[in-house]
Design a protein around this motif. Structure first.
Motif, PDB file in Angstrom:
ATOM      1  N   PRO A  53      67.741 -19.314 -74.271  1.00  0.00           N
ATOM      2  CA  PRO A  53      68.840 -20.220 -73.926  1.00  0.00           C
ATOM      3  C   PRO A  53      69.320 -21.006 -75.138  1.00  0.00           C
ATOM      4  O   PRO A  53      68.565 -21.209 -76.100  1.00  0.00           O
ATOM      5  CB  PRO A  53      68.207 -21.141 -72.873  1.00  0.00           C
ATOM      6  CG  PRO A  53      66.736 -21.080 -73.153  1.00  0.00           C
ATOM      7  CD  PRO A  53      66.466 -19.695 -73.639  1.00  0.00           C
ATOM      8  N   ALA A  54      70.552 -21.443 -75.081  1.00  0.00           N
ATOM      9  CA  ALA A  54      71.135 -22.187 -76.205  1.00  0.00           C
ATOM     10  C   ALA A  54      70.465 -23.540 -76.397  1.00  0.00           C
ATOM     11  O   ALA A  54      70.417 -24.063 -77.508  1.00  0.00           O
ATOM     12  CB  ALA A  54      72.634 -22.357 -75.995  1.00  0.00           C
ATOM     13  N   VAL A  55      69.972 -24.131 -75.318  1.00  0.00           N
ATOM     14  CA  VAL A  55      69.311 -25.438 -75.405  1.00  0.00           C
ATOM     15  C   VAL A  55      67.942 -25.337 -74.752  1.00  0.00           C
ATOM     16  O   VAL A  55      67.714 -24.532 -73.847  1.00  0.00           O
ATOM     17  CB  VAL A  55      70.148 -26.542 -74.706  1.00  0.00           C
ATOM     18  CG1 VAL A  55      71.454 -26.757 -75.449  1.00  0.00           C
ATOM     19  CG2 VAL A  55      70.420 -26.182 -73.250  1.00  0.00           C
ATOM     20  N   ALA A  59      60.147 -23.742 -78.805  1.00  0.00           N
ATOM     21  CA  ALA A  59      60.247 -23.901 -80.259  1.00  0.00           C
ATOM     22  C   ALA A  59      59.596 -22.743 -81.004  1.00  0.00           C
ATOM     23  O   ALA A  59      60.112 -22.292 -82.033  1.00  0.00           O
ATOM     24  CB  ALA A  59      59.600 -25.221 -80.678  1.00  0.00           C
ATOM     25  N   HIS A  60      58.468 -22.225 -80.489  1.00  0.00           N
ATOM     26  CA  HIS A  60      57.779 -21.161 -81.215  1.00  0.00           C
ATOM     27  C   HIS A  60      58.589 -19.867 -81.200  1.00  0.00           C
ATOM     28  O   HIS A  60      58.568 -19.104 -82.168  1.00  0.00           O
ATOM     29  CB  HIS A  60      56.376 -20.932 -80.645  1.00  0.00           C
ATOM     30  CG  HIS A  60      56.338 -20.326 -79.285  1.00  0.00           C
ATOM     31  ND1 HIS A  60      56.859 -20.952 -78.160  1.00  0.00           N
ATOM     32  CD2 HIS A  60      55.848 -19.125 -78.851  1.00  0.00           C
ATOM     33  CE1 HIS A  60      56.678 -20.185 -77.109  1.00  0.00           C
ATOM     34  NE2 HIS A  60      56.085 -19.068 -77.493  1.00  0.00           N
ATOM     35  N   LEU A  61      59.366 -19.636 -80.131  1.00  0.00           N
ATOM     36  CA  LEU A  61      60.207 -18.443 -80.083  1.00  0.00           C
ATOM     37  C   LEU A  61      61.448 -18.604 -80.957  1.00  0.00           C
ATOM     38  O   LEU A  61      61.902 -17.640 -81.576  1.00  0.00           O
ATOM     39  CB  LEU A  61      60.610 -18.141 -78.640  1.00  0.00           C
ATOM     40  CG  LEU A  61      59.466 -17.720 -77.711  1.00  0.00           C
ATOM     41  CD1 LEU A  61      59.991 -17.436 -76.306  1.00  0.00           C
ATOM     42  CD2 LEU A  61      58.734 -16.495 -78.253  1.00  0.00           C
ATOM     43  N   VAL A  62      61.985 -19.799 -81.013  1.00  0.00           N
ATOM     44  CA  VAL A  62      63.128 -20.064 -81.900  1.00  0.00           C
ATOM     45  C   VAL A  62      62.723 -19.833 -83.352  1.00  0.00           C
ATOM     46  O   VAL A  62      63.473 -19.241 -84.144  1.00  0.00           O
ATOM     47  CB  VAL A  62      63.651 -21.499 -81.705  1.00  0.00           C
ATOM     48  CG1 VAL A  62      64.711 -21.833 -82.758  1.00  0.00           C
ATOM     49  CG2 VAL A  62      64.223 -21.679 -80.310  1.00  0.00           C
ATOM     50  N   ASP A 137      49.605 -18.591 -81.078  1.00  0.00           N
ATOM     51  CA  ASP A 137      50.743 -19.304 -80.481  1.00  0.00           C
ATOM     52  C   ASP A 137      51.611 -18.385 -79.640  1.00  0.00           C
ATOM     53  O   ASP A 137      52.498 -18.866 -78.925  1.00  0.00           O
ATOM     54  CB  ASP A 137      51.604 -19.941 -81.581  1.00  0.00           C
ATOM     55  CG  ASP A 137      50.831 -20.976 -82.385  1.00  0.00           C
ATOM     56  OD1 ASP A 137      49.902 -21.581 -81.819  1.00  0.00           O
ATOM     57  OD2 ASP A 137      51.150 -21.164 -83.574  1.00  0.00           O
ATOM     58  N   TYR A 138      51.373 -17.072 -79.727  1.00  0.00           N
ATOM     59  CA  TYR A 138      52.205 -16.091 -79.013  1.00  0.00           C
ATOM     60  C   TYR A 138      51.333 -15.215 -78.114  1.00  0.00           C
ATOM     61  O   TYR A 138      51.581 -14.029 -77.951  1.00  0.00           O
ATOM     62  CB  TYR A 138      52.965 -15.216 -80.016  1.00  0.00           C
ATOM     63  CG  TYR A 138      53.917 -16.003 -80.888  1.00  0.00           C
ATOM     64  CD1 TYR A 138      55.251 -16.163 -80.527  1.00  0.00           C
ATOM     65  CD2 TYR A 138      53.473 -16.604 -82.060  1.00  0.00           C
ATOM     66  CE1 TYR A 138      56.120 -16.901 -81.321  1.00  0.00           C
ATOM     67  CE2 TYR A 138      54.340 -17.347 -82.857  1.00  0.00           C
ATOM     68  CZ  TYR A 138      55.654 -17.494 -82.479  1.00  0.00           C
ATOM     69  OH  TYR A 138      56.514 -18.223 -83.254  1.00  0.00           O
ATOM     70  N   ALA A 139      50.293 -15.829 -77.550  1.00  0.00           N
ATOM     71  CA  ALA A 139      49.348 -15.069 -76.740  1.00  0.00           C
ATOM     72  C   ALA A 139      50.024 -14.354 -75.576  1.00  0.00           C
ATOM     73  O   ALA A 139      49.729 -13.196 -75.282  1.00  0.00           O
ATOM     74  CB  ALA A 139      48.244 -15.999 -76.220  1.00  0.00           C
TER      75      ALA A 139
END
Length: 314
Positions: A53-55, A59-62, A137-139
């Protein structure tokens, strides 16, 4: 898609021309994702990153998306370059030009796509190495049968492979060699260690527990054999360039491969060298295994008959 506007592309590739047509450029984004990102990350994770999503996006995926965008921008250029200066219609193909601009000279074009391929490959390797370092962080995103199965491999990371073979720690190279690593482990290493001992090593690695001193010593003898044997077999079917210090896996681009790929003769010589190195390491492993079980028949190091063969195998 990871890119949805030209402005997003320009954030990762600032030399993008201001007048580029968004529809023209973005038509290559999906192609570049499928060809260069999906084989390394899987369809699910790439799709998830493209639908953030735009908002209020996690944070870890961004952060991961931004690192991958840096590589993807160059891959978009790589896929678009052969087509963006020509148009195809009912009158056939036509080359676009204006009074103020002319099509690039061939050597300029060649340098352009080779630089784009090299930059994309390097940035993707950096992004994948960063992802490995932050895997905890990406389990959820990395929780797939394929990813879990790698934890039990004797060589389970690009960093581990790079200790024995000059790959500059390339994650892309490791993933391309992964099927061969599995085959060598399943057949040749299994024959050397025996099924029971190999399974013990795999279970210990998969558990994540720190190995004992004896296990570390054994792995230190087995891994060089596995690495060099896999290179000897796998490199003959891979598209690689031989640089001054390491092997570089080339992008899936026909023109770049034709100009930069190592010759069959060079790959054959590399395979022979890797086979000879693996045999030396295998002799050390055999001596260690014989010392562990002095009453058992000695573990032999046999050479295949290479007479009259086009390539060298051990």
């Amino acid at each position: 898609m990871l890119f949805n506007t030209v402005e997003e592309v320009k954030e990762s590739l600032g030399t993008m021309h201001a007048n580029v047509n968004p529809k023209t450029l973005l038509s290559f984004v999906s192609q570049a994702e499928q060809l260069h990102l999906v084989p390394m990350l899987g369809e699910g994770l790439v799709e998830q990153l493209g639908n953030l999503p735009a908002v209020n996006a996690p944070a870890h995926l961004v952060q991961l998306r931004q690192r991958l965008r840096s590589a993807l921008a160059y891959y978009v250029v790589l896929e678009a370059a052969p087509f963006i200066s020509v148009a195809f219609g009912e009158l056939g193909m036509s080359e676009q030009s204006t009074d103020k601009a002319a099509p690039s000279r061939q050597w300029v074009y060649n340098n352009f796509v080779e630089a784009a391929a090299a930059a994309g490959d390097k940035l993707l390797d950096l992004a994948l190495a960063w992802l490995d370092a932050h895997a905890a962080d990406y389990a959820d995103e990395l929780d797939s049968p394929e990813y879990r199965s790698r934890k039990s491999l004797l060589i389970a990371s690009a960093e581990e492979l790079g200790k024995y073979v000059a790959t500059a720690g390339s994650r892309r190279f490791f993933l391309a060699l992964l099927p061969t690593l599995r085959q060598v482990e399943d057949f040749e290493i299994s024959d050397l260690l025996g099924e029971d001992l190999l399974e013990q090593l795999r279970e210990g690695l998969a558990s994540g527990e720190a190995p004992s001193a004896e296990t570390r010593q054994l792995l230190g003898l087995v891994r060089p054999v596995l690495a060099h044997r896999a290179i000897a077999q796998g490199v003959l079917t891979m598209n690689v360039a031989l640089t001054g210090t390491s092997l570089r896996l080339l992008s899936d681009n026909e023109a770049v491969r034709q100009r930069l790929a190592a010759t069959p003769e060079a790959l054959s010589a590399l395979s022979q060298t890797a086979s000879a190195t693996a045999t030396k390491y295998q002799a050390k492993l055999a001596a260690y295994l014989d010392a562990l079980t002095p009453t058992a028949p000695p573990v032999s190091v046999e050479l295949h008959d290479n007479a009259g063969k086009p390539s060298f195998w051990v």
